[in-house]
Design an enzyme around this catalytic site. Structure first.
Site, PDB file in Angstrom:
ATOM      1  CG  ASP A  17      61.961 -68.014   6.573  1.00  0.00           C
ATOM      2  OD1 ASP A  17      63.279 -67.937   6.454  1.00  0.00           O
ATOM      3  OD2 ASP A  17      61.512 -66.573   6.552  1.00  0.00           O
ATOM      4  CB  ALA A  41      65.258 -68.653   8.939  1.00  0.00           C
ATOM      5  CB  SER A  65      58.482 -51.790   6.073  1.00  0.00           C
ATOM      6  OG  SER A  65      57.388 -51.875   6.940  1.00  0.00           O
ATOM      7  CG  ASP A  92      66.063 -73.459  -0.616  1.00  0.00           C
ATOM      8  OD1 ASP A  92      65.834 -72.349  -0.975  1.00  0.00           O
ATOM      9  OD2 ASP A  92      67.196 -73.890  -0.680  1.00  0.00           O
ATOM     10  CE1 TYR A 129      65.849 -57.314  -2.153  1.00  0.00           C
ATOM     11  CE2 TYR A 129      66.149 -55.115  -2.116  1.00  0.00           C
ATOM     12  CZ  TYR A 129      65.461 -55.998  -1.683  1.00  0.00           C
ATOM     13  OH  TYR A 129      64.493 -55.850  -0.975  1.00  0.00           O
ATOM     14  CG  HIS A 155      66.571 -51.024  -3.544  1.00  0.00           C
ATOM     15  ND1 HIS A 155      67.544 -49.987  -3.022  1.00  0.00           N
ATOM     16  CD2 HIS A 155      65.953 -51.329  -2.071  1.00  0.00           C
ATOM     17  CE1 HIS A 155      67.386 -49.693  -1.855  1.00  0.00           C
ATOM     18  NE2 HIS A 155      66.905 -50.386  -1.129  1.00  0.00           N
TER      19      HIS A 155
END
Ligand code: NAI
Ligand code: 15L
Length: 278
Positions: free
Chosen positions: A47, A49, A180, A65, A150, A127
């Site tokens: 990740d 993060a 989810s 990244d 997105y 989406h």
């Protein structure tokens, strides 16, 4: 180049030697860090993060990244399959989506090609088809109708998956995840909810079913009122065990949603009305 592994062809051990999980610090990544453990000797967790340190020899933590092509190439080296969750997970300005999701998914597949990875599970999204009305029922072959930047990035990701299968034979299951979360949070999610247990089962089936080519499957539990038909992905053998129904009374105690609200009209709900961030 490491030898690619098709565990469906192995007799006993159904574990991948090294399985990469991107987006491992996110909401679903934290769940899957535990629940995917039975399916890999080593889980490589990645990740942008911060991630908690590896919990033992069965884990590796590799910060990365996704927008950095060389870093993603190094991340994928030595892995046998990829569960790709990393990226922007909500509607955001195009430039953000471009870096994390569009460049990111391209980098993942380029690295998979270079390192001989034969199976990717791609966290796509409802989406991709968010502009269908909730009154419509669609299957995986329905024309895509992305509901924002997105959704466009997930649509692109599915196209990348198809291309890398047609050109390079890398198989993918693109899971158009509904919603989810631990439980459905609103009326729309009564239809779109996917429990963590069902998500894990769907990923397991996606990892181990032979000959998936590029399969698109809707990620939803066995909810009462659904908009999506998974017959085109029946070969995965996925049977949901959970349902949003036990949460109905709690969700329906919420204030009613106006009939003009996108949350009551479109499959993608509020995402259809966001942006353009000028
Ligand atoms: P999340 O936002 O909690 O996790 C995404 C992770 O990706 C974050 O930890 C973030 O740090 C990481 N990330 C973002 N940009 C990155 C970059 N440039 N490089 C490396 N890592 C980066 O999202 P969540 O809910 O865990 O979803 C996981 C995946 O499933 C996402 O791809 C999302 O689009 C998809 N999905 C999730 C749904 C859900 O209901 N949770 C529904 C539909 C799709
Ligand atoms: C998604 O794609 C998002 O990642 C998640 O946060 C939810 O908003 C979900 O769709 C949804 O449509 O409920």
């Amino acid at each position: 180049m490491p030898t690619s592994v098709d565990p469906s062809k192995s007799s006993g051990d159904r574990r991948f030697p090294r399985l990469l999980l991107t987006g491992a610090a996110g909401g679903l990544g934290k769940v899957l860090r535990d629940s995917l453990r039975p399916f890999a000797h080593v889980l490589r967790l990645s990740d942008l993060a911060a991630l908690s340190p590896a919990q033992g020899a069965h884990e590796e933590v590799v910060p990365c990244d996704l927008a950095d092509k060389a870093a993603v190439d190094a991340l994928v080296a030595g892995c046998d399959a990829i569960v790709h969750l990393g990226g922007v997970s909500i509607e955001r300005p195009f430039e953000e989506v471009l870096e994390a999701n569009i460049k990111g998914v391209f980098h993942i597949y380029e690295a998979a090609r270079r390192h001989g990875v034969k199976r990717v599970i791609f966290a796509s999204s409802n989406h991709v088809i968010g502009f269908y009305k909730q009154s419509e029922h669609i299957d995986a072959h329905a024309q895509k109708r992305p509901d924002g930047y997105y959704g466009l990035s997930k649509s692109f990701g599915e196209d990348v998956a198809q291309f890398y299968f047609d050109r390079w034979g890398i198989e993918t299951v693109s899971i158009r995840i509904g919603s989810s979360f631990p439980e459905p949070l609103n009326r729309r999610m009564m239809s779109t909810w996917l429990s963590f247990r069902d998500l894990t089962t769907l990923i397991e089936k996606s990892l181990f079913t032979p000959g998936v080519k590029h399969t698109v499957v809707y990620g939803m539990s066995a909810n009462r009122d659904v908009w999506w038909d998974n017959s085109a992905a029946a070969h995965l053998g996925f049977v949901a065990r959970d349902s949003s129904e036990p949460f109905r009374a709690k969700v329906e105690a919420q204030p009613p949603v106006a009939t003009s609200d996108p949350n009551a009209i479109y499959q993608g709900g509020a995402f259809t009305a966001q942006g353009p961030f000028e």
